[in-house]
Design an enzyme around this catalytic site. Structure first.
Site, PDB file in Angstrom:
ATOM      1  N   GLU A   1       0.887  -1.161   0.000  1.00 12.66           N
ATOM      2  CA  GLU A   1       0.000   0.000   0.000  1.00 12.66           C
ATOM      3  C   GLU A   1       0.925   1.210   0.000  1.00 12.66           C
ATOM      4  OE1 GLU A   1      -4.036   1.608   0.232  1.00 12.66           O
ATOM      5  OE2 GLU A   1      -3.198  -0.344  -0.254  1.00 12.66           O
TER       6      GLU A   1
ATOM      7  N   ASP B   1      -4.837  11.275   8.066  1.00 16.01           N
ATOM      8  CA  ASP B   1      -3.669  10.664   8.688  1.00 16.01           C
ATOM      9  C   ASP B   1      -3.339  11.310  10.022  1.00 16.01           C
ATOM     10  OD1 ASP B   1      -2.770   8.684   6.742  1.00 16.01           O
ATOM     11  OD2 ASP B   1      -2.520  10.395   5.407  1.00 16.01           O
TER      12      ASP B   1
END
Length: 278
Positions: A49, A60
């Site tokens: 990923e 994030d």
């Protein structure tokens, strides 16, 4: 068969789960990120990923936000990320490569062109973390036209309509999150209730489930698979290892202090995480 279907079929035959590390392209430097990717594959990672750095990574946590900045400080762009992907695909022709990219990148390049560029580079799937499935129609159409698997997030506390949409429109795999919030080991994953999260998503069928967010130890991986997931994705824990071997403070370009020590630590970490899938 796609690379994902081949992978999950082979792992199922061995009674194994998938371990998928997240790595930011270009962080801390392009050369170091390639060395890191080669290391995780050698240590047993089943798929990748990969992140494309973005200036406002809202989904994030602090650890991965800093990796976006490190890549950008060293001049990373979408075009340089595509070049790295082409190199990775050349080296690992059978490895599933997934991308985690913010939706603004797709809009800026044009949605159709965006998906085609990444397909041409050798990408198998794209997850846009800031695009929920209810807003996904133009992205799904462009992804399928380019031969890319669209991936959507199944939130821990999602409505039935959301879960049904995620199951219907995700191919390759479904990214189920073990808890709501942002990525990161700043908030450790609680493995309590994982079976309920997985069962909730599985009610609607669809692609294999990979659990993410706060997965940082082999125990977390074992618990994810015991809960019925097909594997686990780890990002912040791996990024923290990279950060410990990096100098430089934003906006100064970062450098790796000792690449051999960094790759040795990453190899050991990934080997242990993969072992937990068996």
């Amino acid at each position: 068969m796609t690379r994902y279907t081949k992978l999950f079929s082979a792992l199922s035959a061995k009674n194994e789960g998938a371990f998928v590390p997240f790595i930011m392209l270009g962080a801390p430097t392009p050369e170091a990120s390639l060395a890191i990717i080669r290391t995780v594959v050698a240590a047993g990672a089943d798929a990748l990923e990969l992140g494309v750095p973005f200036s406002d990574p809202v989904a994030d946590g602090p650890t991965i936000q800093r990796s976006h900045l490190r890549a950008l400080d060293n001049g990373a762009t979408v075009d340089s990320s595509l070049e790295l992907i082409r190199q990775i695909r050349k080296e690992f022709p059978e490895l599933p490569i997934g991308m985690l990219i913010y939706g603004n990148v797709a809009f800026t390049r044009g949605i159709t062109q965006f998906y085609q560029e990444f397909a041409d580079a050798g990408v198998d799937s794209i997850l846009l973390p800031d695009v929920p499935v209810r807003e996904g129609e133009p992205f799904i159409a462009a992804a399928k036209q380019a031969g890319i698997d669209p991936i959507f997030i199944a939130p821990a506390q999602a409505s039935e309509a959301t879960l049904e949409g995620v199951a219907q429109h995700s191919s390759g795999y479904i990214y189920a999150i073990s808890r709501d919030g942002v990525t990161g080991t700043e908030r450790q994953s609680s493995t309590r209730g994982l079976d309920k999260v997985v069962a909730n998503v599985k009610r609607f069928g669809g692609a294999p489930i990979l659990l993410g967010f706060g997965i940082s130890t082999p125990e977390h991986v074992r618990d994810a698979i015991a809960a019925g997931a097909s594997g686990a994705i780890t990002g912040s824990a791996l990024t923290s290892i990279i950060e410990r071997h990096t100098t430089g403070t934003h906006p100064e370009p970062a450098q790796v202090t000792d690449l051999e020590a960094l790759t040795e630590e990453i190899f050991a970490f990934v080997k242990d995480m993969k072992a937990a899938t068996r």
